[in-house]
Design a protein around this motif. Structure first.
Motif, mmCIF file in Angstrom:
data_model
loop_
_atom_site.group_PDB
_atom_site.id
_atom_site.type_symbol
_atom_site.label_atom_id
_atom_site.label_comp_id
_atom_site.label_asym_id
_atom_site.label_seq_id
_atom_site.Cartn_x
_atom_site.Cartn_y
_atom_site.Cartn_z
ATOM 1 N N SER A 12 -4.362 0.868 8.319
ATOM 2 C CA SER A 12 -2.807 -0.002 8.563
ATOM 3 C C SER A 12 -1.800 0.709 7.524
ATOM 4 C CB SER A 12 -3.397 -1.350 8.036
ATOM 5 O OG SER A 12 -3.709 -1.454 6.743
ATOM 6 N N GLY A 13 -0.479 0.098 7.814
ATOM 7 C CA GLY A 13 0.333 0.337 6.932
ATOM 8 C C GLY A 13 0.823 1.948 6.706
ATOM 9 N N PHE A 14 1.157 1.867 5.437
ATOM 10 C CA PHE A 14 1.593 3.394 4.812
ATOM 11 C C PHE A 14 0.524 4.296 5.178
ATOM 12 C CE2 PHE A 14 4.024 1.200 1.228
ATOM 13 C CZ PHE A 14 4.985 0.651 2.057
ATOM 14 N N GLY A 15 -0.785 3.876 5.075
ATOM 15 C CA GLY A 15 -1.745 4.942 5.091
ATOM 16 C C GLY A 15 -1.986 5.534 6.577
ATOM 17 N N GLU A 16 -1.773 4.638 7.451
ATOM 18 C CA GLU A 16 -1.954 4.904 8.967
ATOM 19 C C GLU A 16 -0.577 5.686 9.446
ATOM 20 O OE1 GLU A 16 -2.235 2.731 13.244
ATOM 21 O OE2 GLU A 16 -2.135 1.287 11.408
ATOM 22 N N GLY A 87 -4.640 -0.191 -1.575
ATOM 23 C CA GLY A 87 -4.099 -1.028 -2.643
ATOM 24 C C GLY A 87 -3.807 -2.406 -1.929
ATOM 25 N N LEU A 88 -3.642 -3.287 -2.692
ATOM 26 C CA LEU A 88 -3.088 -4.718 -2.531
ATOM 27 C C LEU A 88 -2.794 -5.624 -3.437
ATOM 28 C CD1 LEU A 88 -6.410 -6.831 -1.446
ATOM 29 C CD2 LEU A 88 -6.292 -4.910 -3.395
ATOM 30 N N GLU A 188 1.274 -4.801 7.168
ATOM 31 C CA GLU A 188 0.166 -5.585 7.009
ATOM 32 C C GLU A 188 -0.144 -5.850 5.455
ATOM 33 O OE1 GLU A 188 -4.570 -5.298 8.086
ATOM 34 O OE2 GLU A 188 -2.988 -4.474 9.549
ATOM 35 N N PHE A 189 0.375 -5.207 4.363
ATOM 36 C CA PHE A 189 0.141 -5.468 3.066
ATOM 37 C C PHE A 189 0.720 -6.802 2.903
ATOM 38 C CE2 PHE A 189 2.360 -5.758 -0.900
ATOM 39 C CZ PHE A 189 1.535 -5.297 -1.743
ATOM 40 N N SER A 190 1.697 -7.083 3.500
ATOM 41 C CA SER A 190 2.285 -8.631 3.047
ATOM 42 C C SER A 190 1.648 -9.666 3.808
ATOM 43 C CB SER A 190 3.744 -8.714 3.371
ATOM 44 O OG SER A 190 4.416 -8.067 2.603
ATOM 45 N N MET A 191 0.816 -9.547 4.989
ATOM 46 C CA MET A 191 0.275 -10.488 5.616
ATOM 47 C C MET A 191 -1.293 -10.738 4.961
ATOM 48 S SD MET A 191 0.040 -12.684 8.096
ATOM 49 C CE MET A 191 1.120 -11.761 9.492
#
Length: 255
Positions: A12-16, A87-88, A188-191
C-alpha cells in the motif's frame, strides 16, 4: 545490467507506488508485506513488466527477516537499492492517554524493522558498490514537534539520525543513503493512524491538495537514479498548502 530493488511495506501507499514506478522502468523487485493476498496480486501484476519476488514477512520479526533474506533466489541476490518504507503511526491522542502497545508497535516497526532490514542487506549493497543506494522514509514529524506526534515523531527523528550516521560508516563503499521526509500525504497510512475513521480521514485532506504516493515514488526514483557521485542526504517535502504553525503558549488568567 538489470538493477534489483528491495522494498519493504509494498502492499500500500508509498511502497506500492514505488513498486509500480520501478517495475515500469524495468528494475527487478523484491517486495515485502504482511498481507499475502495483496502482495501476491501486486507481484502478479508487476511480473508483466519485470521479475518480481514477494516475501510475506513482518519486518518486526528479526528471525523471519533473516531467513527470508538469506534464502532469496539467486537471480535476486545482487542488490542495487533498498527502500525502507514499512512504517506506521497509531493514534493522535496526547501522551497520557496513549496505549503503550501502540507505542511499542511504532518503535518495533519504524525503528527495529528498519535496522533489521538495513543491516541484513548491507553486505549485498556494499558488494554492488558505486551507485547503490538506501532510501529511508522519514517524516517532517522527525523535524518538527506537534501535539500527538510523541513516539511517532521520535521514531522518525531516529530514522533521520540513523541515515546520517549510516552515511559516515559507508564512506568509501560507494553506497548512498537518503532520508525522504514527507509532510501531509494522502494514503492508507492515515487510515491506519485514525483506526479506520473515514470521516476523520476525509476531513484531514479536504481542500488541502496533499502529497500523493505517486509524488513520493517519483521523488525516490529520481534519488536512486542520480549520478553515482551524488548523495541526496535529506529531502523534505510538503504540499504548498502546508507550512509551520506558531509556538503554543499556555496563558493563565488572573484569579
Amino acid at each position: 545490467m538489470t538493477s534489483t530493488l528491495f522494498i519493504t511495506g509494498a502492499t500500500s501507499g508509498f511502497g506500492e507506488a514505488c513498486a509500480r514506478k520501478f517495475a515500469q522502468a524495468g528494475w527487478k523487485l523484491v517486495l515485502t508485506g504482511r498481507r499475502e493476498e495483496r502482495l501476491n496480486a501486486l507481484c502478479e501484476e508487476l511480473s508483466q513488466h519485470t521479475e518480481v519476488h514477494g516475501l510475506v514477512v513482518d519486518v518486526r520479526d528479526r528471525a523471519a527477516m533473516e531467513h527470508a533474506i538469506a534464502n532469496l533466489p539467486p537471480s535476486f541476490n545482487q542488490l542495487r537499492g533498498l527502500i525502507n518504507n514499512a512504517g506506521l503511526a497509531l493514534g493522535t491522542d496526547p501522551a497520557p492517554k496513549c496505549d503503550l502497545d501502540d507505542w511499542e508497535t511504532m518503535v518495533d516497526t519504524n525503528i527495529k524493522g528498519l535496522i533489521y532490514t538495513t543491516r541484513l542487506l548491507l553486505p549485498r549493497l556494499i558488494a554492488h558498490g558505486r551507485g547503490a543506494g538506501i532510501v529511508n522514509l522519514g517524516s517532517v514529524a522527525g523535524n518538527y514537534p506537534y501535539p500527538g506526534s510523541h513516539v511517532y515523531g521520535g521514531t522518525k527523528a531516529f530514522v533521520k539520525q540513523f541515515s546520517l550516521n549510516l552515511r559516515c560508516d559507508l564512506q568509501g563503499t560507494g553506497v548512498r543513503v537518503s532520508n525522504i521526509e514527507p509532510g501531509l500525504c494522502e494514503s492508507e497510512f492515515s487510515m491506519v493512524r485514525f483506526a479506520g475513521d473515514q470521516a476523520r480521514y476525509d476531513a484531514t485532506y479536504q481542500g488541502a491538495e496533499p502529497i500523493q504516493p505517486q509524488d513520493i515514488a517519483d521523488t525516490i526514483f529520481w534519488v536512486l537514479n542520480t549520478p553515482a557521485h551524488i548523495n541526496i542526504n535529506r529531502l523534505e517535502l510538503m504540499p504548498v498548502t502546508q507550512s509551520w504553525s506558531g509556538f503554543a503558549i499556555e496563558r493563565h488568567t488572573k484569579a
